[in-house]
Design a protein around this motif. Structure first.
Motif, PDB file in Angstrom:
ATOM      1  N   LYS A   1       9.498 -31.450   6.640  1.00  0.00           N
ATOM      2  CA  LYS A   1       9.554 -31.771   5.215  1.00  0.00           C
ATOM      3  C   LYS A   1       8.127 -31.859   4.711  1.00  0.00           C
ATOM      4  N   GLY A   2       7.754 -30.923   3.873  1.00  0.00           N
ATOM      5  CA  GLY A   2       6.366 -30.853   3.445  1.00  0.00           C
ATOM      6  C   GLY A   2       5.516 -30.465   4.636  1.00  0.00           C
ATOM      7  N   SER A   3       4.581 -31.332   4.994  1.00  0.00           N
ATOM      8  CA  SER A   3       3.761 -31.066   6.173  1.00  0.00           C
ATOM      9  C   SER A   3       4.016 -32.099   7.272  1.00  0.00           C
ATOM     10  N   THR A   4       5.110 -32.858   7.132  1.00  0.00           N
ATOM     11  CA  THR A   4       5.470 -33.869   8.126  1.00  0.00           C
ATOM     12  C   THR A   4       6.652 -33.374   8.956  1.00  0.00           C
ATOM     13  N   LEU A   5       6.501 -33.472  10.270  1.00  0.00           N
ATOM     14  CA  LEU A   5       7.560 -33.061  11.188  1.00  0.00           C
ATOM     15  C   LEU A   5       8.336 -34.289  11.632  1.00  0.00           C
ATOM     16  N   TYR A   6       9.644 -34.297  11.390  1.00  0.00           N
ATOM     17  CA  TYR A   6      10.525 -35.387  11.792  1.00  0.00           C
ATOM     18  C   TYR A   6      11.326 -34.913  12.999  1.00  0.00           C
ATOM     19  N   VAL A   7      11.228 -35.673  14.092  1.00  0.00           N
ATOM     20  CA  VAL A   7      11.916 -35.309  15.324  1.00  0.00           C
ATOM     21  C   VAL A   7      12.825 -36.463  15.728  1.00  0.00           C
ATOM     22  N   SER A   8      14.115 -36.181  15.846  1.00  0.00           N
ATOM     23  CA  SER A   8      15.089 -37.186  16.295  1.00  0.00           C
ATOM     24  C   SER A   8      15.327 -37.003  17.781  1.00  0.00           C
ATOM     25  N   LEU A   9      15.127 -38.091  18.528  1.00  0.00           N
ATOM     26  CA  LEU A   9      15.295 -38.061  19.980  1.00  0.00           C
ATOM     27  C   LEU A   9      16.389 -39.034  20.404  1.00  0.00           C
ATOM     28  N   THR A  10      17.049 -38.735  21.511  1.00  0.00           N
ATOM     29  CA  THR A  10      18.112 -39.612  22.005  1.00  0.00           C
ATOM     30  C   THR A  10      17.599 -40.599  23.036  1.00  0.00           C
ATOM     31  N   SER A  11      16.353 -40.466  23.457  1.00  0.00           N
ATOM     32  CA  SER A  11      15.785 -41.339  24.482  1.00  0.00           C
ATOM     33  C   SER A  11      14.631 -42.155  23.911  1.00  0.00           C
ATOM     34  N   ALA A  12      14.768 -43.485  23.942  1.00  0.00           N
ATOM     35  CA  ALA A  12      13.706 -44.368  23.461  1.00  0.00           C
ATOM     36  C   ALA A  12      12.468 -44.273  24.342  1.00  0.00           C
ATOM     37  N   VAL A  13      12.669 -44.078  25.624  1.00  0.00           N
ATOM     38  CA  VAL A  13      11.549 -43.967  26.558  1.00  0.00           C
ATOM     39  C   VAL A  13      10.729 -42.709  26.255  1.00  0.00           C
ATOM     40  N   LEU A  14      11.404 -41.609  26.043  1.00  0.00           N
ATOM     41  CA  LEU A  14      10.724 -40.355  25.714  1.00  0.00           C
ATOM     42  C   LEU A  14      10.004 -40.472  24.368  1.00  0.00           C
ATOM     43  N   ARG A  15      10.640 -41.105  23.411  1.00  0.00           N
ATOM     44  CA  ARG A  15      10.021 -41.304  22.093  1.00  0.00           C
ATOM     45  C   ARG A  15       8.711 -42.078  22.235  1.00  0.00           C
TER      46      ARG A  15
END
Length: 98
Positions: free
Chosen positions: A55-69
């Motif tokens: 969105k614009g110049s911001t990348l939003y990434v949804s992850l299923t692992s809190a550890v990986l995030r």
């Protein structure tokens, strides 16, 4: 007899001009960033990735692992640099991991 002028152009140049005239570059950037994420992060990270949205110049990434995030949050700037180098232009300036 008059000489015929050649109007031949490479298909890549024609497509770039078409994208520019019709203002489609932002949509192409969204697709390119998603593809770059998948190729750069590999199967391990992609298996925990639900959604990648630009969105614009911001990348939003949804992850299923809190550890990986948490692990990826330490290398945000490196990820931004890798994606921009892959795309050969400055598209992403920030990453939000969810």
């Amino acid at each position: 007899m008059a000489k015929r002028r050649s109007n031949e152009s490479p298909i890549g140049d024609i497509l770039k001009e078409f994208i520019q005239i019709n203002k489609l570059q932002s949509g192409m950037d969204v697709i390119d960033v998603e593809a770059a994420w998948k190729s750069l992060m590999g199967n391990g990270v992609n298996s925990y990735t639900k959604e990648v949205v630009l969105k614009g110049s911001t990348l939003y990434v949804s992850l299923t692992s809190a550890v990986l995030r948490e692990e990826l949050s330490y290398g945000k700037q490196k990820i931004i640099t890798m994606i921009n180098e892959e795309l050969r232009k400055e598209v992403v300036t920030a990453i939000v991991l969810r």
